[in-house]
Design an enzyme around this catalytic site. Structure first.
Site, PDB file in Angstrom:
ATOM      1  N   ARG A  12     -58.387  91.965  40.938  1.00 55.63           N
ATOM      2  CA  ARG A  12     -57.609  90.934  41.625  1.00 55.63           C
ATOM      3  C   ARG A  12     -56.129  91.262  41.811  1.00 55.63           C
ATOM      4  NH1 ARG A  12     -60.105  85.761  41.512  1.00 55.63           N
ATOM      5  NH2 ARG A  12     -58.102  84.686  41.517  1.00 55.63           N
ATOM      6  N   TYR A  13     -55.519  91.938  40.873  1.00 53.21           N
ATOM      7  CA  TYR A  13     -54.058  91.922  40.817  1.00 53.21           C
ATOM      8  C   TYR A  13     -53.369  93.248  41.110  1.00 53.21           C
ATOM      9  CZ  TYR A  13     -55.093  87.496  38.427  1.00 53.21           C
ATOM     10  OH  TYR A  13     -55.565  86.257  38.107  1.00 53.21           O
ATOM     11  N   ASP A  79     -62.416 113.720  21.792  1.00 53.02           N
ATOM     12  CA  ASP A  79     -62.211 113.815  23.238  1.00 53.02           C
ATOM     13  C   ASP A  79     -61.452 115.072  23.653  1.00 53.02           C
ATOM     14  OD1 ASP A  79     -59.850 112.929  22.083  1.00 53.02           O
ATOM     15  OD2 ASP A  79     -59.481 111.332  23.551  1.00 53.02           O
ATOM     16  N   HIS A 151     -29.108  71.219  33.600  1.00 50.72           N
ATOM     17  CA  HIS A 151     -30.040  70.359  32.843  1.00 50.72           C
ATOM     18  C   HIS A 151     -31.109  69.770  33.766  1.00 50.72           C
ATOM     19  CE1 HIS A 151     -26.956  70.601  29.688  1.00 50.72           C
ATOM     20  NE2 HIS A 151     -26.098  70.328  30.655  1.00 50.72           N
ATOM     21  N   GLN A 233     -46.203 113.971  14.070  1.00 53.26           N
ATOM     22  CA  GLN A 233     -47.241 114.491  14.963  1.00 53.26           C
ATOM     23  C   GLN A 233     -47.094 113.929  16.373  1.00 53.26           C
ATOM     24  OE1 GLN A 233     -51.806 113.597  14.965  1.00 53.26           O
ATOM     25  NE2 GLN A 233     -51.472 115.270  13.507  1.00 53.26           N
ATOM     26  N   SER A 281     -56.201  72.762  47.326  1.00 54.56           N
ATOM     27  CA  SER A 281     -56.898  72.055  46.252  1.00 54.56           C
ATOM     28  C   SER A 281     -58.321  71.758  46.699  1.00 54.56           C
ATOM     29  CB  SER A 281     -56.176  70.746  45.916  1.00 54.56           C
ATOM     30  OG  SER A 281     -56.981  69.918  45.080  1.00 54.56           O
ATOM     31  N   ARG A 295     -48.911  82.250  39.610  1.00 55.40           N
ATOM     32  CA  ARG A 295     -49.497  83.495  39.102  1.00 55.40           C
ATOM     33  C   ARG A 295     -48.419  84.413  38.546  1.00 55.40           C
ATOM     34  NH1 ARG A 295     -53.368  86.241  43.213  1.00 55.40           N
ATOM     35  NH2 ARG A 295     -54.487  84.298  42.793  1.00 55.40           N
ATOM     36  N   ARG A 321     -47.572 110.094  11.054  1.00 54.72           N
ATOM     37  CA  ARG A 321     -48.364 109.336  12.032  1.00 54.72           C
ATOM     38  C   ARG A 321     -49.564 108.684  11.350  1.00 54.72           C
ATOM     39  NH1 ARG A 321     -52.296 110.733  16.540  1.00 54.72           N
ATOM     40  NH2 ARG A 321     -51.736 108.564  16.806  1.00 54.72           N
ATOM     41  N   ARG A 330     -53.400 102.121  23.983  1.00 51.36           N
ATOM     42  CA  ARG A 330     -54.051 102.421  25.250  1.00 51.36           C
ATOM     43  C   ARG A 330     -54.318 101.152  26.060  1.00 51.36           C
ATOM     44  NH1 ARG A 330     -58.813 105.925  24.643  1.00 51.36           N
ATOM     45  NH2 ARG A 330     -57.817 106.663  22.741  1.00 51.36           N
TER      46      ARG A 330
END
Length: 476
Positions: A12-13, A79, A151, A233, A281, A295, A321, A330
């Site tokens: 969506r974004y 990995d 205010h 590290q 609406s 949003r 570390r 991540r």
């Protein structure tokens, strides 16, 4: 319709551009670029690596054999080593020198910094375009009187354009922080398992000058001026916290803008764009909800809270570390960038089509102007021989009475009628009307807009002409 979770940032974004920067493909291709840079630098510094081996590695920078890497990872549960293995399958002659002397963080951490820098540059481009659009708006409406609020109560007058400069100025503050962060990002370099570079000292048989030159050469190839001076590290996780602090700042400014716009839309003074077939609406067909600005508010809230993640991670890394950073990092870093990218996409869309209702703005100004003009009216009455202190008290009483009519009886503001009917003032309607010209109550607003745009926006535009003109279409 898929039956598994998909991030709204993807569906969506966020833009495809930003999504790709945090994709697996971008990450693993950057790993390979780093392995090539390492091998090339080691070759130039005298290690037994050939040009043919480097060229073999270069030939397979982008055609990653993911099936091999994925199968290997299921077996070894690592990995980096899985991708070293897969790269070696494609580059049999260079297999033995891939990742020579390095630890996993050589590719992992350096890639993270490279991606953050590229992502910050995308954010910079979009932020400058938002500033440009709002500056056009400020120039156009720099002299249009509008109610200012303190205010959230009517105060003195400002102008529509002057208010826009408040939004722009905060975004400029964010841009300054962002550019500083881009200019000071440093690669981890080649620091080894605990940051001592022991493996590289061994490789170069104690020649520490070559160890230093090695990571300088790598940094240069990857587009960085410097590497971090010392590390464990990993690079200090404060770097992530600092980057997300910049993103949080942009979110704060965007939220300020979006909340102001939502209130102005309630006042019917301004609106975000509303498309011809847009439904406001499901139950109330007449509604024009500020859904884009809502949003922005929602995503900005997410970023501001998300920025706490790397702060806690930086604060809780033990010694050289610990791995409690990885799973959080991540998610939190990537999603902060995706969210700010989304926010700026919406702002590009909104700021390119802001709607102003001059007659409503004028009407609201004129309803409040009698109260704001009381000091000027008092001075005119003093010129005709009135007693300043007595007139001040009479104005106070008339203002209270007029306010009561508005608030308790739902009537119109009749303060001017009351003043005209009071012989102490000796002023006619015509005389008071000549005082109550909204443009006379905006101070230096229009001039401030002109000076601000000239001093800050014109140089910014001249410096960034090649990236101006961006717009954004929203998926929903």
């Amino acid at each position: 319709m898929k039956n598994s979770y998909e991030s709204p940032f993807s569906t969506r974004y966020a833009s495809e551009e930003m999504q790709y920067l945090f994709s697996a493909d971008k990450k693993f291709k950057t790993w390979r670029r780093l392995w090539v840079a390492l091998a090339r630098a080691e070759m130039k510094l005298g290690l037994p690596i050939t040009q043919a081996q480097v060229e073999e590695l270069e030939a397979h920078l982008d055609d990653i054999n993911y099936d091999v890497a994925e199968a290997r990872e299921k077996l070894v549960r690592h990995d980096v080593m899985s991708h070293v293995y897969a790269y070696g399958i494609q580059c049999p002659n260079a297999k033995g020198i891939i990742h020579l002397g390095a630890t996993s963080c050589y590719v992992g951490d350096n890639t993270d910094v490279i991606i953050m820098k590229e992502a910050l540059q995308v954010i910079r481009r979009k932020l400058i375009n938002v500033i440009d659009l709002l500056s056009n708006f400020a120039e156009k409406y720099k002299a249009m009187p509008a109610l200012a609020y303190t205010h959230l109560q009517p105060a003195q007058l400002t102008t529509v354009g002057k208010r826009a400069t408040l939004w722009i100025n905060e975004l400029l503050m964010d841009l300054e922080d962002l550019e500083y962060r881009i200019s000071t990002l440093k690669l981890l370099g080649s620091k080894g398992t605990t940051g001592t570079q022991a493996s590289f000292v061994d490789l170069f048989e104690g020649d520490t000058e070559k160890v230093t030159r090695l990571e300088q050469m790598i940094a240069e190839e990857m587009g960085f001026e410097k590497v971090v001076p010392v590390s464990g590290q990993t690079y200090s996780r404060k770097m992530d916290a600092q980057v997300l602090a910049v993103l949080s700042g942009i979110a704060q400014s965007a939220s300020k803008f979006s909340n102001d716009m939502r209130i102005l839309q309630n006042f019917k003074e301004m609106e975000e764009p509303f498309e011809k077939n847009q439904i406001g609406s499901s139950a109330m067909p007449y509604k024009r909800n500020p859904m884009r600005c809502e949003r922005i508010t929602a995503l900005s809230r997410y970023v501001m809270i998300d920025s706490l993640n790397p702060a806690f991670t930086a604060a809780t890394q033990w010694f050289e570390r610990t791995l409690d950073d990885s799973a959080n990092k991540r998610i939190s870093v990537a999603e902060a960038f995706l969210a700010v990218d989304s926010i700026l996409n919406i702002m590009l869309n909104v700021c390119d089509g802001l709607v102003v209702y001059p007659k409503v703005i004028r009407q609201r100004v004129l309803k409040e102007l009698p109260f704001m003009a009381t000091e000027n009216i008092m001075m005119e009455a003093v010129k005709k021989g009135g007693d300043r202190q007595e007139l001040h008290e009479r104005l106070r009483m008339h203002s209270i009475a007029a306010g009561k009519v508005v608030k308790e009886e739902g009537g119109e503001n009749d303060l001017i009628d009351r003043i005209c009917a009071d012989p102490a003032f000796q002023l006619s309607h015509e005389e008071i009307d000549s005082i109550m010209i909204p443009e006379n109550f905006t101070g230096r607003s229009a001039e401030q807009v002109t000076l601000f745009l000239s001093a800050y926006i014109t140089p910014l535009r001249e410096k960034n002409q090649d990236i101006l003109g961006e717009n954004a279409e929203l998926n929903v």
